[in-house]
Structures are given as structure tokens and as C-alpha cells.
Design an enzyme around this catalytic site. Structure first.
Site, mmCIF file in Angstrom:
data_model
loop_
_atom_site.group_PDB
_atom_site.id
_atom_site.type_symbol
_atom_site.label_atom_id
_atom_site.label_comp_id
_atom_site.label_asym_id
_atom_site.label_seq_id
_atom_site.Cartn_x
_atom_site.Cartn_y
_atom_site.Cartn_z
ATOM 1 N N GLY A 10 -52.898 6.631 32.430
ATOM 2 C CA GLY A 10 -51.930 7.733 32.394
ATOM 3 C C GLY A 10 -51.939 8.519 33.697
ATOM 4 N N SER A 125 -56.525 22.350 27.630
ATOM 5 C CA SER A 125 -55.328 22.892 28.276
ATOM 6 C C SER A 125 -55.333 24.408 28.214
ATOM 7 C CB SER A 125 -54.111 22.352 27.530
ATOM 8 O OG SER A 125 -52.963 23.069 27.897
ATOM 9 N N TYR A 150 -49.028 20.171 19.191
ATOM 10 C CA TYR A 150 -49.748 19.636 20.350
ATOM 11 C C TYR A 150 -50.827 20.630 20.808
ATOM 12 C CZ TYR A 150 -50.880 19.347 25.255
ATOM 13 O OH TYR A 150 -51.576 19.366 26.433
ATOM 14 N N LYS A 154 -55.275 20.598 20.794
ATOM 15 C CA LYS A 154 -56.232 20.927 21.870
ATOM 16 C C LYS A 154 -57.248 21.954 21.366
ATOM 17 C CE LYS A 154 -54.720 18.174 25.022
ATOM 18 N NZ LYS A 154 -55.497 16.978 25.357
ATOM 19 N N TYR A 177 -56.933 22.584 31.731
ATOM 20 C CA TYR A 177 -56.032 22.409 32.866
ATOM 21 C C TYR A 177 -54.903 23.427 32.796
ATOM 22 C CZ TYR A 177 -57.611 17.548 32.041
ATOM 23 O OH TYR A 177 -58.318 16.417 31.772
ATOM 24 N N ASN A 198 -39.738 16.484 30.357
ATOM 25 C CA ASN A 198 -39.826 17.839 29.808
ATOM 26 C C ASN A 198 -40.347 18.805 30.862
ATOM 27 O OD1 ASN A 198 -39.208 17.258 27.009
ATOM 28 N ND2 ASN A 198 -41.154 16.139 26.989
ATOM 29 N N ARG A 295 -36.441 28.724 27.256
ATOM 30 C CA ARG A 295 -36.795 27.591 26.397
ATOM 31 C C ARG A 295 -37.722 28.115 25.300
ATOM 32 N NH1 ARG A 295 -39.772 22.468 29.149
ATOM 33 N NH2 ARG A 295 -41.463 23.980 29.376
HETATM 34 N N1 UFG Z 1 -38.933 24.585 33.337
HETATM 35 C C1 UFG Z 1 -37.609 24.754 33.697
HETATM 36 N N2 UFG Z 1 -36.795 23.668 33.620
HETATM 37 C C2 UFG Z 1 -37.203 22.455 33.213
HETATM 38 C C3 UFG Z 1 -38.574 22.279 32.861
HETATM 39 C C4 UFG Z 1 -39.406 23.373 32.928
HETATM 40 O O1 UFG Z 1 -37.194 25.849 34.064
HETATM 41 O O2 UFG Z 1 -36.401 21.518 33.154
HETATM 42 C C5 UFG Z 1 -39.847 25.739 33.415
HETATM 43 C C6 UFG Z 1 -40.455 26.081 32.081
HETATM 44 O O3 UFG Z 1 -39.606 26.926 31.368
HETATM 45 C C7 UFG Z 1 -41.754 26.740 32.526
HETATM 46 C C8 UFG Z 1 -42.117 26.006 33.801
HETATM 47 O O4 UFG Z 1 -40.913 25.405 34.253
HETATM 48 O O5 UFG Z 1 -41.533 28.080 32.830
HETATM 49 C C9 UFG Z 1 -43.154 24.933 33.604
HETATM 50 O O6 UFG Z 1 -42.735 24.095 32.548
HETATM 51 P P1 UFG Z 1 -43.443 22.700 32.212
HETATM 52 O O7 UFG Z 1 -42.707 22.105 31.071
HETATM 53 O O8 UFG Z 1 -43.584 21.901 33.445
HETATM 54 O O9 UFG Z 1 -44.903 23.144 31.809
HETATM 55 P P2 UFG Z 1 -45.395 24.112 30.621
HETATM 56 O O10 UFG Z 1 -46.107 25.232 31.273
HETATM 57 O O11 UFG Z 1 -44.323 24.446 29.686
HETATM 58 O O12 UFG Z 1 -46.359 23.129 29.841
HETATM 59 C C10 UFG Z 1 -47.470 22.566 30.495
HETATM 60 C C11 UFG Z 1 -47.802 21.199 29.880
HETATM 61 C C12 UFG Z 1 -48.273 21.343 28.473
HETATM 62 C C13 UFG Z 1 -49.363 22.346 28.382
HETATM 63 C C14 UFG Z 1 -48.958 23.634 29.024
HETATM 64 C C15 UFG Z 1 -50.104 24.591 29.092
HETATM 65 O O13 UFG Z 1 -46.660 20.379 29.898
HETATM 66 O O14 UFG Z 1 -48.764 20.099 28.048
HETATM 67 O O15 UFG Z 1 -48.534 23.419 30.359
HETATM 68 O O16 UFG Z 1 -49.643 25.856 29.361
HETATM 69 F F1 UFG Z 1 -49.680 22.598 27.105
#
Ligand code: UFG
Length: 336
Positions: A10, A125, A150, A154, A177, A198, A295
Site C-alpha cells: 500500500g 491516526s 473507520y 483506529k 499519523y 477522497n 464536507r
Molecule cells: N479537501 C478538499 N477537497 C477535496 C478533498 C479534500 O477541499 O477534494 C479538504 C478536506 O475538506 C480537508 C483537507 O482537504 O479539509 C484534507 O482532506 P483529506 O481528505 O485529504 O484528509 P482528511 O484530513 O479528511 O483525512 C485524513 C485521512 C483519514 C484520517 C484523517 C485524520 O484521509 O484517513 O486524515 O485526520 F482519518
């Protein structure tokens, strides 16, 4: 020293395998390719010149797991990455997430007890903190109600590990992380999201590559300088290196407690728009993006207090945000 890396094909796992091999460890990987590609095994071999051992089976299959450990009795430590990780999917398929992420962990720990394998590094996480009350967040901050199944896996996994450590000879380190991004400098390995990403960084690079039309920036009404949400992005190579230090700490018996927890981030928060600006700066392009609503389930801001990891592990993130975006882009270009 032989280290078992579950989920070793991964995103974070493959970078960790490379760093382990570079540090002289023998590596054996278990990965059922549920969210990874077999080609990554060759890429790892290309980078390090060493082909890691590889087994393909589902760790939540108790019999397969027992069989593996009975046939492989020379493992010194385990770094356990293998898990489902899509937040949104977990909301729709909670049982799939609990079953996969927790049964695999329990099967591994059962076999660690049976075969006297003492050392476990677990990928946790910062999601366990939810929206922290105090920033930067320390390891002592209370864990909050999980936003998703999810995230709950954790939290629950941390508890399962803690309880098991206290009742056995096992020792464990949980690494919490923050937001891993970027790719290996060779651009041979990196993040390979299935379908529509995502996460922010792959969405940015796919938009710039013309695979996605436009990045949606989720929310500009947060209580931050530019209104967009803040995260602590960390280069995946820096993150991988933290695992080598953690597993060494265990196998060399330098751990202070049988169960230790470390934040693995840079200590710096960047807003979504700051990440976009970094990307535009290093690639000298304009990214097509629009601001949309928030979101669901997103927190406003989080970044790590990394003092404990810096001082106790002797580990510190070295790569800055521009190196993260540049390496992510180089990897995206190499995929074409
Ligand atoms: N974002 C956007 N547009 C997108 C995708 C993300 O604006 O298309 C924003 C989100 O709203 C957020 C930031 O970018 O503010 C980061 O988003 P990510 O989806 O990249 O990451 P997250 O912080 O939401 O989630 C990540 C991991 C999870 C973990 C989490 C821990 O994907 O597995 O961090 O805080 F649980």
C-alpha cells in the site's frame, strides 16, 4: 532482523518497506491487494535492489493467518498497516470495516502471543483526536467520539493493543499519523487511489493532469486565516522513516513503556488553499478549483505537537510542503 509488514504494497507500507530494506532489515510483506497493486513489489525491488518476501492472503482469515505464522517463525517485529481506510465507505459499510480492521489485528496479536513475537508497530491516526480543544495537539489530549466507523476502528484498535500489551509479553508503539502526502523521490511508488480520490493531494494532482475537471475546496467559512480547513501534511518518506525508528526502538528494547504512542506530523498546519498555492508554485501552473460547501464530518483544524516524537524517538520530519506537492506531482506524471 526480519520485519513483517502487513499492507506492505500500500501507500505508506511500500515506502516503509523501502526504508526498512535500506536500513538493513529483511522484509516480508503480507498484502491481499484489496487496495494495492502487485506491480508495487517490482517497484520496491527496483528502488532497493532487494525483492522482499511476499504473501497474498486476507489477515482476517484466522486459518490463513495461523498457517502463515506456523510456517514463518523467525519474525522479530511486525508493522501493521493492512486496513481499510476510506472514511465515507466506512459509514456505509461499518461491519465490513470493523470485521476487516479489527479481526486482522486480533489474529495477528493472537499469533504474536503463540509464536513469541514481541514487537508491534501500529498505524493509528490523528483522527482519534477529533477536533482537539488545544492546538497543537499532544498525545495526552483526550480521544473524542469517532466521526466514522473507520475512525472508530483506529480508536478500538488502540484499546485492543493496550489491553493485550498489559496482559502479555507484547510491546507496541502506536503512531498517530497526521495527513500523509507525497511520493518517493524516484516516482516509482506513491499514492494510487482507487477511482475518484477522497483525499486532497491525489485530487489536486489528478485535476492538474486532466483526469478530474475541477477540485472542490470544501468550505471557506472555517475559523482559519483564509477560511479553509487546516491539516498537518507530512511527507510519506518522513512518515516511513518514523516506522523504522519505532520498530528499532522495540527490537533493541529501548522503549520506556510497553505501550507507547507518538504523534507523527510536522507540527505545521496548512490550509487547503495554502496546499493549492504550494502546488501552483512548484508546478508553475494554475489549478482549476472552486469553493463549495463544507464536507460532512470534516474537522476545522488540526496539527501536531511533535515534541514527544522529536525528543523521545529522535525523529523529525524534514521535508516541507513544497517537497510534498512536488513529489506528488512527479509521481502523477510518471503514471501517464
Ligand atoms: N479537501 C478538499 N477537497 C477535496 C478533498 C479534500 O477541499 O477534494 C479538504 C478536506 O475538506 C480537508 C483537507 O482537504 O479539509 C484534507 O482532506 P483529506 O481528505 O485529504 O484528509 P482528511 O484530513 O479528511 O483525512 C485524513 C485521512 C483519514 C484520517 C484523517 C485524520 O484521509 O484517513 O486524515 O485526520 F482519518
Amino acid at each position: 532482523m526480519k520485519i513483517l509488514v502487513t499492507g506492505g504494497l500500500g501507500y505508506i507500507g511500500s515506502h516503509t518497506v523501502v526504508e526498512l530494506q535500506s536500513a538493513g532489515f529483511d522484509v516480508v510483506i503480507i498484502d491481499n491487494l484489496s487496495n494495492s497493486k502487485i506491480e508495487v513489489l517490482d517497484k520496491i525491488t527496483q528502488i532497493t535492489g532487494i525483492k522482499p518476501g511476499y504473501f497474498n492472503f486476507d489477515l482476517s482469515n484466522k486459518t490463513a493467518c495461523e498457517e502463515f505464522f506456523s510456517n514463518n517463525n523467525n519474525i522479530d517485529g511486525i508493522i501493521h498497516f493492512a486496513a481499510y481506510k476510506a472514511v465515507g465507505e466506512s459509514v456505509n459499510k461499518p461491519l465490513m470495516y470493523y470485521r476487516n480492521n479489527l479481526e486482522s489485528l486480533m489474529n495477528i496479536m493472537d499469533n504474536m502471543n503463540i509464536h513469541n513475537i514481541a514487537n508491534l508497530v501500529f498505524s493509528s491516526s490523528c483522527t482519534v483526536y477529533g477536533q482537539p480543544d488545544v492546538l497543537p495537539v499532544t498525545e495526552q489530549a483526550p480521544r473524542k467520539q469517532a466521526e466514522s466507523p473507520y475512525g472508530n476502528t483506529k480508536k478500538m484498535a488502540e484499546d485492543i493493543i493496550q489491553d493485550t500489551v498489559y496482559s502479555s509479553d507484547l510491546k507496541a508503539i502506536a503512531l498517530r499519523y497526521f495527513n500523509p502526502v507525497g511520493a518517493h523521490p524516484t516516482a516509482l511508488i506513491g499514492e494510487l487511489p482507487l477511482g475518484v480520490p477522497n483525499n486532497l493531494m491525489p485530487f489536486i494532482t489528478q485535476t492538474a493532469a486532466g483526469i478530474r475537471e475541477q477540485l472542490s475546496v470544501f468550505g471557506e467559512d472555517y475559523d482559519t486565516a483564509d477560511g479553509t480547513a487546516i491539516r498537518d501534511y507530512i511527507h510519506v518518506v518522513d512518515l516511513a522513516k518514523a516506522h523504522i525508528i519505532a520498530v528499532k526502538r522495540l527490537v533493541e528494547k529501548n522503549n520506556k513503556l510497553d505501550y507507547e504512542i507518538f504523534n507523527i506530523g510536522t507540527g505545521n498546519g496548512y490550509s487547503v488553499l495554502e496546499v493549492v498555492k504550494s502546488f501552483e508554485r512548484v508546478t508553475n501552473t494554475k489549478l482549476n478549483y472552486k469553493i463549495v460547501g463544507r464536507r460532512e464530518g470534516d474537522i476545522e483544524k488540526v496539527w501536531a505537537n511533535t515534541d514527544f516524537a522529536n525528543n523521545e524517538l529522535g525523529w523529525k520530519a524534514e521535508k516541507d510542503i513544497d517537497e510534498m506537492t512536488a513529489s506528488a506531482w512527479k509521481f502523477q506524471l510518471a503514471l501517464k
